[in-house]
Every structure is written in C-alpha cells, then in structure tokens.
Design a protein around this motif. Sequence first.
Motif, mmCIF file in Angstrom:
data_model
loop_
_atom_site.group_PDB
_atom_site.id
_atom_site.type_symbol
_atom_site.label_atom_id
_atom_site.label_comp_id
_atom_site.label_asym_id
_atom_site.label_seq_id
_atom_site.Cartn_x
_atom_site.Cartn_y
_atom_site.Cartn_z
ATOM 1 N N GLU A 329 0.820 -1.217 0.000
ATOM 2 C CA GLU A 329 0.000 0.000 0.000
ATOM 3 C C GLU A 329 0.852 1.265 0.000
ATOM 4 O OE1 GLU A 329 -3.234 0.224 -0.384
ATOM 5 O OE2 GLU A 329 -3.581 -1.940 -0.352
ATOM 6 N N GLY A 330 2.187 1.117 0.100
ATOM 7 C CA GLY A 330 3.084 2.258 0.000
ATOM 8 C C GLY A 330 3.684 2.725 1.301
ATOM 9 N N VAL A 331 3.520 1.951 2.380
ATOM 10 C CA VAL A 331 4.095 2.323 3.681
ATOM 11 C C VAL A 331 5.430 1.591 3.855
ATOM 12 C CG1 VAL A 331 3.756 2.368 6.175
ATOM 13 C CG2 VAL A 331 1.780 2.598 4.653
ATOM 14 N N PRO A 332 6.565 2.297 3.962
ATOM 15 C CA PRO A 332 7.855 1.627 4.170
ATOM 16 C C PRO A 332 7.878 0.977 5.553
ATOM 17 C CG PRO A 332 8.158 3.888 3.378
ATOM 18 C CD PRO A 332 6.726 3.763 3.804
ATOM 19 N N CYS A 333 7.891 -0.349 5.606
ATOM 20 C CA CYS A 333 7.707 -1.018 6.888
ATOM 21 C C CYS A 333 8.383 -2.384 6.910
ATOM 22 C CB CYS A 333 6.228 -1.155 7.214
ATOM 23 S SG CYS A 333 5.283 -2.107 5.994
ATOM 24 N N SER A 334 8.407 -2.977 8.110
ATOM 25 C CA SER A 334 9.080 -4.251 8.325
ATOM 26 C C SER A 334 8.552 -4.882 9.604
ATOM 27 C CB SER A 334 10.592 -4.022 8.443
ATOM 28 O OG SER A 334 11.275 -5.143 8.946
ATOM 29 N N THR A 335 8.819 -6.188 9.773
ATOM 30 C CA THR A 335 8.520 -6.845 11.043
ATOM 31 C C THR A 335 9.686 -6.749 12.017
ATOM 32 O OG1 THR A 335 9.301 -8.957 10.151
ATOM 33 C CG2 THR A 335 6.933 -8.517 10.013
ATOM 34 N N GLY A 336 10.827 -6.228 11.571
ATOM 35 C CA GLY A 336 11.961 -6.073 12.475
ATOM 36 C C GLY A 336 12.696 -7.371 12.741
ATOM 37 N N TYR A 337 13.246 -7.493 13.951
ATOM 38 C CA TYR A 337 14.098 -8.627 14.288
ATOM 39 C C TYR A 337 13.304 -9.934 14.329
ATOM 40 C CZ TYR A 337 17.102 -4.819 15.885
ATOM 41 O OH TYR A 337 17.838 -3.669 15.960
ATOM 42 N N PRO A 338 13.865 -11.015 13.769
ATOM 43 C CA PRO A 338 13.152 -12.299 13.780
ATOM 44 C C PRO A 338 13.177 -12.991 15.138
ATOM 45 C CG PRO A 338 15.274 -12.549 12.715
ATOM 46 C CD PRO A 338 15.112 -11.080 12.984
ATOM 47 N N HIS A 339 14.202 -12.699 15.959
ATOM 48 C CA HIS A 339 14.284 -13.296 17.289
ATOM 49 C C HIS A 339 15.199 -12.451 18.167
ATOM 50 C CE1 HIS A 339 16.723 -15.814 14.346
ATOM 51 N NE2 HIS A 339 17.613 -15.034 14.914
ATOM 52 N N PRO A 340 15.094 -12.592 19.493
ATOM 53 C CA PRO A 340 15.971 -11.829 20.400
ATOM 54 C C PRO A 340 17.436 -12.191 20.179
ATOM 55 C CG PRO A 340 14.117 -12.785 21.599
ATOM 56 C CD PRO A 340 14.125 -13.417 20.237
ATOM 57 N N LEU A 341 18.311 -11.303 20.612
ATOM 58 C CA LEU A 341 19.740 -11.493 20.354
ATOM 59 C C LEU A 341 20.285 -12.795 20.905
ATOM 60 C CD1 LEU A 341 21.569 -8.067 20.791
ATOM 61 C CD2 LEU A 341 20.971 -9.287 18.705
ATOM 62 N N TYR A 342 19.825 -13.214 22.081
ATOM 63 C CA TYR A 342 20.397 -14.427 22.685
ATOM 64 C C TYR A 342 20.119 -15.669 21.856
ATOM 65 C CZ TYR A 342 15.638 -14.443 24.653
ATOM 66 O OH TYR A 342 14.279 -14.388 24.819
ATOM 67 N N ALA A 379 5.630 -6.777 16.904
ATOM 68 C CA ALA A 379 6.207 -5.517 16.450
ATOM 69 C C ALA A 379 6.053 -5.305 14.948
ATOM 70 C CB ALA A 379 7.681 -5.450 16.818
ATOM 71 N N VAL A 380 5.641 -4.086 14.592
ATOM 72 C CA VAL A 380 5.669 -3.619 13.203
ATOM 73 C C VAL A 380 6.422 -2.291 13.197
ATOM 74 C CG1 VAL A 380 4.317 -2.843 11.216
ATOM 75 C CG2 VAL A 380 3.492 -4.753 12.622
ATOM 76 N N TRP A 381 7.399 -2.190 12.309
ATOM 77 C CA TRP A 381 8.225 -0.990 12.200
ATOM 78 C C TRP A 381 7.850 -0.194 10.952
ATOM 79 C CZ3 TRP A 381 13.961 -3.046 12.682
ATOM 80 C CH2 TRP A 381 14.137 -3.677 13.923
ATOM 81 N N ILE A 382 7.742 1.126 11.087
ATOM 82 C CA ILE A 382 7.702 2.053 9.951
ATOM 83 C C ILE A 382 9.001 2.843 9.988
ATOM 84 C CG2 ILE A 382 6.527 4.019 8.887
ATOM 85 C CD1 ILE A 382 3.919 3.002 10.077
ATOM 86 N N PHE A 383 9.678 2.971 8.853
ATOM 87 C CA PHE A 383 11.033 3.512 8.834
ATOM 88 C C PHE A 383 11.068 5.038 8.945
ATOM 89 C CE2 PHE A 383 11.527 -0.463 6.184
ATOM 90 C CZ PHE A 383 11.976 -1.220 7.253
ATOM 91 N N GLN A 384 12.212 5.539 9.438
ATOM 92 C CA GLN A 384 12.322 6.950 9.802
ATOM 93 C C GLN A 384 12.102 7.902 8.642
ATOM 94 O OE1 GLN A 384 14.796 9.199 8.818
ATOM 95 N NE2 GLN A 384 16.441 7.937 8.020
ATOM 96 N N HIS A 385 12.519 7.559 7.444
ATOM 97 C CA HIS A 385 12.364 8.506 6.343
ATOM 98 C C HIS A 385 10.891 8.740 6.021
ATOM 99 C CE1 HIS A 385 12.850 4.474 4.629
ATOM 100 N NE2 HIS A 385 12.138 4.860 3.597
ATOM 101 N N ALA A 386 10.045 7.737 6.311
ATOM 102 C CA ALA A 386 8.610 7.915 6.098
ATOM 103 C C ALA A 386 8.016 8.909 7.089
ATOM 104 C CB ALA A 386 7.891 6.576 6.217
ATOM 105 N N MET A 387 8.673 9.074 8.242
ATOM 106 C CA MET A 387 8.177 9.998 9.266
ATOM 107 C C MET A 387 8.513 11.451 8.934
ATOM 108 S SD MET A 387 6.666 7.769 10.899
ATOM 109 C CE MET A 387 5.957 8.838 12.148
ATOM 110 N N LEU A 388 9.193 11.672 7.801
ATOM 111 C CA LEU A 388 9.466 13.031 7.322
ATOM 112 C C LEU A 388 8.416 13.482 6.309
ATOM 113 C CD1 LEU A 388 13.351 12.879 6.913
ATOM 114 C CD2 LEU A 388 12.051 14.037 8.708
ATOM 115 N N GLY A 389 7.357 12.699 6.175
ATOM 116 C CA GLY A 389 6.268 13.083 5.294
ATOM 117 C C GLY A 389 5.368 14.132 5.928
ATOM 118 N N SER A 390 4.212 14.344 5.340
ATOM 119 C CA SER A 390 3.255 15.347 5.822
ATOM 120 C C SER A 390 2.202 14.679 6.714
ATOM 121 C CB SER A 390 2.554 15.992 4.628
ATOM 122 O OG SER A 390 1.771 15.017 3.936
ATOM 123 N N GLN A 391 1.347 15.508 7.326
ATOM 124 C CA GLN A 391 0.230 14.943 8.081
ATOM 125 C C GLN A 391 -0.705 14.162 7.161
ATOM 126 O OE1 GLN A 391 -2.005 17.463 10.703
ATOM 127 N NE2 GLN A 391 -0.424 17.368 12.280
#
Length: 411
Positions: A329-342, A379-391
């Motif tokens: 749909e055009g939202v730059p996003c990801s599920t992030g990390y697949p598992h904790p670091l340990y 967790a769902v992540w939206i990336f920082q460059h998308a947060m520089l958009g408009s309202q």
Amino acid sequence: MEKQVFKEILAIDGGEKTVQSTFPWPIYDESDVQAVAEVVGSGKWGNPDCSDYVAAFEREFAAYCGTKYAVTCVNGSVSLRLALMACGVRPGDEVIVPPYTFIATASTVLEVNCVPVFVDIDPATYNLDPNAIEAAITDRTKAIIPVHFAGLACDMDAIMDIARRHNLRVIEDAAHAHGAEYKGRKLGSIGDAGSFSFQSSKNLTSGEGGIVVTNDEKLYRMMASLRNVGRMEGHQWYDHFNPGCNYRITQMQAVLLSQQLQRLEDQTVLRNNNGRYLSELLSGIDGLSPLSGRMEEIRHCYHLYIFKYDAAAFGGLSRQEFVARLAAEGVPCSTGYPHPLYKQPVFQNKNFMCYAIPDSVDYTTVFCPVSERACREEAVWIFQHAMLGSQDDMQAFAEAIRKIQRVVTQG
C-alpha cells in the motif's frame, strides 16, 4: 435494478496504492555536494592530513548534545567498544544489555572479553526494563548499556539511580536517538558516555561512521587515544600509549556530517510531531497499540515508528502477511528482528573467540518473554524517512491499515 456493490481491492492484489508519496533518504542538496567536493579538491582527505573538519564536527555535535566532548570513529559498533574499554571493563566482567536491539550492543561486549547479560524490555516502550535490571546485577556486573530503541528514551532516572547505587557505568546506546530528549536533555548526554551511529539508515548519516559523547575528561582522553592507535595528545606521532587502532573517520565524512547536522533539529521536530499524530490515528484502530512510555517527558526522534499488532483484530492475518500488504500500500515497513539477540547463533553456539567467558555461561536457557513476543508476533516498524512526510501522509498510513482490516475481516 440490482444495486452494485463496490469491492475494495488491496494493492498487493492489483488495487491502487493508498500511499502515493515517496520518501527519499538521505536528504541532500548542492551544498552537501559542494562541501564534499571542496575537501576532495584540497587533496587532504585523511584525518591526519588536516583534522580541521573532523575536530569542527566533533565540537558541533558535542554542543548539539550538550556535552563537553565528542570522539568520532568509523562506526557505531566501534563507538560502543571505545566507550566500554575507556570505562575500564576487564575480561570476565558482566555488562547488562537488552535482547531487542542490533547485534552490536551485545557483540561489542564480547569483543572486550566481557559477558553480555540479557535483561528483558518494557512492553510499553521496548526499552530495557528498569524493574528487571537489579535482579540481574552480580558482583561481576560493571556496566549497563540502555538502548534508546527506535529513538524513544529509556527511563534514565531509574537506570542512573540503579547504576549509582551499584557503582556501575552507564553507556547509552543512542544509535537510533539523534536529537531525541529525556526531560529536556539530549539522549547520549545522561550516562557516562553516549554512542551514536552514522550508518546509512540513521537519522544523521554520512553512509558510515560513529561518535561517542561524554562530559568526563578522563573518558574522553582515553577514547580519543584508543581511536587513534593509542596516541596521546601532546606526544609524538609514533608514540603509542594504549592498545588502540586506527578508527578515525575521513575529512569527507566529517564535512558531510556537519552539513547534515544543520537539518537534524528541524527533521527531529517533524518526526516527533508526525509520530505523535500517527499514534493518535492508530490508537483508534482495533488491534493496534503504538508504543508509548511517558511521552510528556520526552522528545521521540522516531528512527522507527513501532506499533504492536494483534492478528485477532485482522481476521487472523499473520503479522508477516499484514506487513506485506502494508508495504504494497506504499508504507515503508518491516517486522523487524526475527528473534531476540540471545537466540543468534553466535550466542547459542558460544562462538565467542574470547578467553574470558566462563564455561557456565549458557544462552540456550535465556528466555525474555516480552522480547520474544515482540520478535515473534507483535512488532511492526515504519522507517524513519517515512516519518518526514506530511500529516496527509500519516493519514494515508492509517487509512492503508484500515483498508487492510476492512478487506480481511469483511471479505
């Protein structure tokens, strides 16, 4: 006459995208190109050739953070390692870290022959949970590395109180937190040292690079020496006093960072405003929970905008399937990390290449339930460059989610 029923089609299935804007990153203009070109034209590219640009950026960034000192280096992983070494950790010491973060927060602890001790995160913030720290402290604990994950401030009052009572060093991992604040203070300036990354995705970038800020002159001098092959200010070039390496950045990186720093404050304000507005919008959608924390006390720089996803409110649609539809749909996003670091192979297999990790250390038994849920299903992540958009863009993000929910629940 039979009434026609309009069937909504998701972009992933060939429908029109909800979000029409694009979000370029990095942001630069001709002034950035010209500044770097001037350094190229000077023929003095390396740090030893002429350190004016590097020193100037270090002063500028320290002033921006409200600290006395700053030491640049090749990346944010090395900046953590410099801080750990300067703080005086010794082989076999324990360092408390969260499991929901990039590998460097923990792997740099291994690199200095110390033991990462994983403490779970707060479900409201995905940051290190102060209530769980104290139980993890032993007589071998020497430092805490709180990560201001996604640019959201940790509870630094609580963490600093614990550290003072137990005589522990605090190294803020602020790789996501350029420009963010906690109770009016810039993140990175509160602990003994604050480490930042300038890798290409970061809110302040030169492609690669890192920096450590501090108010402690002794730490500063040691980190500056370690960064510069163990040299000490005021001595000869071939005198080496500490076991450092060449971790210096170039003049071209420094001048580009100085240029980019001029935009950081305005960009941070925009991200913070957009993030708060988006949280208002998403809070009204069943099944979504934006991360919160004590928002009145902080300025969030939204290196990531994170919300928690509940598949039950989306007809059982898995998080992976939801994110695929949201991205379409055009939202730059990801599920992030697949598992904790340990759960990374390096910890599960104890592939440490270190001589001081006790045989009793066993990461196969570690289990941090909040981190597990964040990685596995929430967790769902939206990336920082998308947060520089408009309202309007933030409204479109919310509408994209509502559209997905309508289609998957109503058919």
